[in-house]
Scaffold this active site. Sequence first.
Site, PDB file in Angstrom:
ATOM      1  N   THR A 129       0.825  -1.210   0.000  1.00  0.00           N
ATOM      2  CA  THR A 129       0.000   0.000   0.000  1.00  0.00           C
ATOM      3  C   THR A 129       0.857   1.258   0.000  1.00  0.00           C
ATOM      4  O   THR A 129       0.673   2.158  -0.830  1.00  0.00           O
ATOM      5  CB  THR A 129      -0.926   0.007   1.245  1.00  0.00           C
ATOM      6  OG1 THR A 129      -1.689  -1.194   1.235  1.00  0.00           O
ATOM      7  CG2 THR A 129      -1.849   1.211   1.250  1.00  0.00           C
ATOM      8  N   VAL A 130       1.818   1.323   0.932  1.00  0.00           N
ATOM      9  CA  VAL A 130       2.647   2.537   1.013  1.00  0.00           C
ATOM     10  C   VAL A 130       3.563   2.638  -0.203  1.00  0.00           C
ATOM     11  O   VAL A 130       3.756   3.724  -0.771  1.00  0.00           O
ATOM     12  CB  VAL A 130       3.459   2.565   2.336  1.00  0.00           C
ATOM     13  CG1 VAL A 130       4.330   3.810   2.403  1.00  0.00           C
ATOM     14  CG2 VAL A 130       2.510   2.505   3.535  1.00  0.00           C
ATOM     15  N   GLU A 150      10.171   9.958   8.435  1.00  0.00           N
ATOM     16  CA  GLU A 150       8.973  10.795   8.642  1.00  0.00           C
ATOM     17  C   GLU A 150       7.681   9.968   8.620  1.00  0.00           C
ATOM     18  O   GLU A 150       6.755  10.216   9.404  1.00  0.00           O
ATOM     19  CB  GLU A 150       8.915  11.858   7.534  1.00  0.00           C
ATOM     20  CG  GLU A 150       7.780  12.837   7.670  1.00  0.00           C
ATOM     21  CD  GLU A 150       7.895  13.676   8.940  1.00  0.00           C
ATOM     22  OE1 GLU A 150       8.815  14.493   9.009  1.00  0.00           O
ATOM     23  OE2 GLU A 150       7.075  13.510   9.860  1.00  0.00           O
ATOM     24  N   ILE A 205       1.432  13.548   8.349  1.00  0.00           N
ATOM     25  CA  ILE A 205       1.719  14.775   9.122  1.00  0.00           C
ATOM     26  C   ILE A 205       3.231  14.900   9.324  1.00  0.00           C
ATOM     27  O   ILE A 205       3.854  13.960   9.814  1.00  0.00           O
ATOM     28  CB  ILE A 205       1.038  14.733  10.509  1.00  0.00           C
ATOM     29  CG1 ILE A 205      -0.468  14.508  10.376  1.00  0.00           C
ATOM     30  CG2 ILE A 205       1.347  15.988  11.305  1.00  0.00           C
ATOM     31  CD1 ILE A 205      -1.161  14.288  11.717  1.00  0.00           C
ATOM     32  N   LYS A 217       5.038   4.656  17.985  1.00  0.00           N
ATOM     33  CA  LYS A 217       5.160   6.031  17.492  1.00  0.00           C
ATOM     34  C   LYS A 217       5.493   6.992  18.632  1.00  0.00           C
ATOM     35  O   LYS A 217       6.308   7.907  18.470  1.00  0.00           O
ATOM     36  CB  LYS A 217       3.860   6.441  16.795  1.00  0.00           C
ATOM     37  CG  LYS A 217       3.589   5.641  15.515  1.00  0.00           C
ATOM     38  CD  LYS A 217       2.146   5.769  15.050  1.00  0.00           C
ATOM     39  CE  LYS A 217       1.882   5.014  13.755  1.00  0.00           C
ATOM     40  NZ  LYS A 217       0.459   4.907  13.420  1.00  0.00           N
TER      41      LYS A 217
HETATM   42  N1  HSE Z   1      -1.998   1.092  11.232  1.00  0.00           N
HETATM   43  C1  HSE Z   1      -1.545   2.441  11.291  1.00  0.00           C
HETATM   44  C2  HSE Z   1      -2.717   3.331  11.669  1.00  0.00           C
HETATM   45  C3  HSE Z   1      -0.994   2.854   9.949  1.00  0.00           C
HETATM   46  O1  HSE Z   1      -3.858   2.857  11.657  1.00  0.00           O
HETATM   47  O2  HSE Z   1      -2.506   4.469  12.023  1.00  0.00           O
HETATM   48  C4  HSE Z   1      -0.159   4.092  10.009  1.00  0.00           C
HETATM   49  O3  HSE Z   1       0.944   3.946  10.832  1.00  0.00           O
END
Ligand code: HSE
Length: 440
Positions: free
Chosen positions: A13-14, A129, A136, A205
Amino acid sequence: MRSIRVGLIGWGTVGCGVIQVLRENEADIRNRLGVPLELRRVADLDIDRPRPVSVPRDLLTNRIDDILNDPDIDIVVELIGGLDAAREVIRRAIDSGKHVVTANKALLAHSGNELFRVAAERGRAIGFEASVAGGIPLIKALREGLAGNRIQTIFGILNGTANYILTRMAEGGLSFEDALGEAQQMGYAEANPALDVEGIDTAHKLAIASALSFGTPIRFDEVYTEGISHIDPDDIQFGEEFGYSLKLLAIARHMDGRIETRVHPTLIPRHHVLASVKGAYNAVHVQGNAVGNIMLYGMGAGMMPTGSAVVGDLIDLARDILGSTPGRVPALAFQPDRLAEIAIKPIADVSTCYYFRFSALDQPGVLSKVSGILGKYHISIAAVIQKGRRKASSVPIVMLTHEALESNVRAALAEIDQLDIVTAPTQIIRIENQETNNFF
Ligand code: HSE
């Protein structure tokens, strides 16, 4: 002048987002950079499955060595996810003299300190990032835009899937399972959605953002983490009756010489700006001693927003390559030899306000027994409601408290849950409001 050449590993996807952004914005990127940013090779184990974004056949390979051993490739984009194989790819890319861009928050949470050290020793840089808050530019803000500040707190909604689920449960009346299914269909969820719903992805994160903010190494193991899978739709409803919305919040705070890092479902005032962050959107509030309060808001997941973050890193690295300044900004925002091991406050020492939902028999004296135990542990009640009246079975009694010490709350609830009038373990949700933080 030559182009900057990119090898992309992981056509998911990314990966599709990165390819699409490079393609759609090719002219703007070239104009910003002064030279083309050229996608030289795309590697994936499966190069036959149809994807939303196609790649010319001659760019595709199923051997990562075709990228790692290509001397013309300047930057490797790691998008395979997971831990061991991705770590190996990044180590080998750096050993081959390449710079790296990754979206892999789990890997950085676990091995970021080692990977950043190795990269710095070899004069190479790692852009990350896309690892925090999707599209963001939070990492850039913390490392560069806010570099003049002493950062005091971060409050954030950092997982689009969990936020989507809570939004759909609150507004659409969906079950937890149906809301998760929708989020998965839209491409927000991790391959293993337990990472999303158990708060682990948010903790990955937060560990990265906290290190960047406070000048410490990344310490994922010390982030207190609780997810949303135990949340009952009734709790969302009762919270709303008291004027609160439920969010999975990431909180990092540097106060009195210690750092709090915690992820848990949190009730926040309904009128607060973070409460209006819906669906897969993320938002981060940062408080710095010079700037005051700032908020960053945007899509925290999805193909194109995450692609945007990866391509932003590619342009940054390309500029550093062209200017011979790789590593200009230290990976963790502070010079590696200045990172400090500031103590992390255990959750037992945290003070905040609480929501309790007791399940108790509906009979005289129940409230006095419960409030007697709370009083013994210095827990002051701010509000209480009892819902319904069922003679034979239990009823929910919902209570909000003033600020209390978590260790006292745990001791009090252990006693309360032993009472014969209490029929099920008490539900506990922390609250952030004006009493706990002037931002709310
Ligand atoms: N699974 C993560 C989310 C994807 O839902 O935010 C982005 O890091």
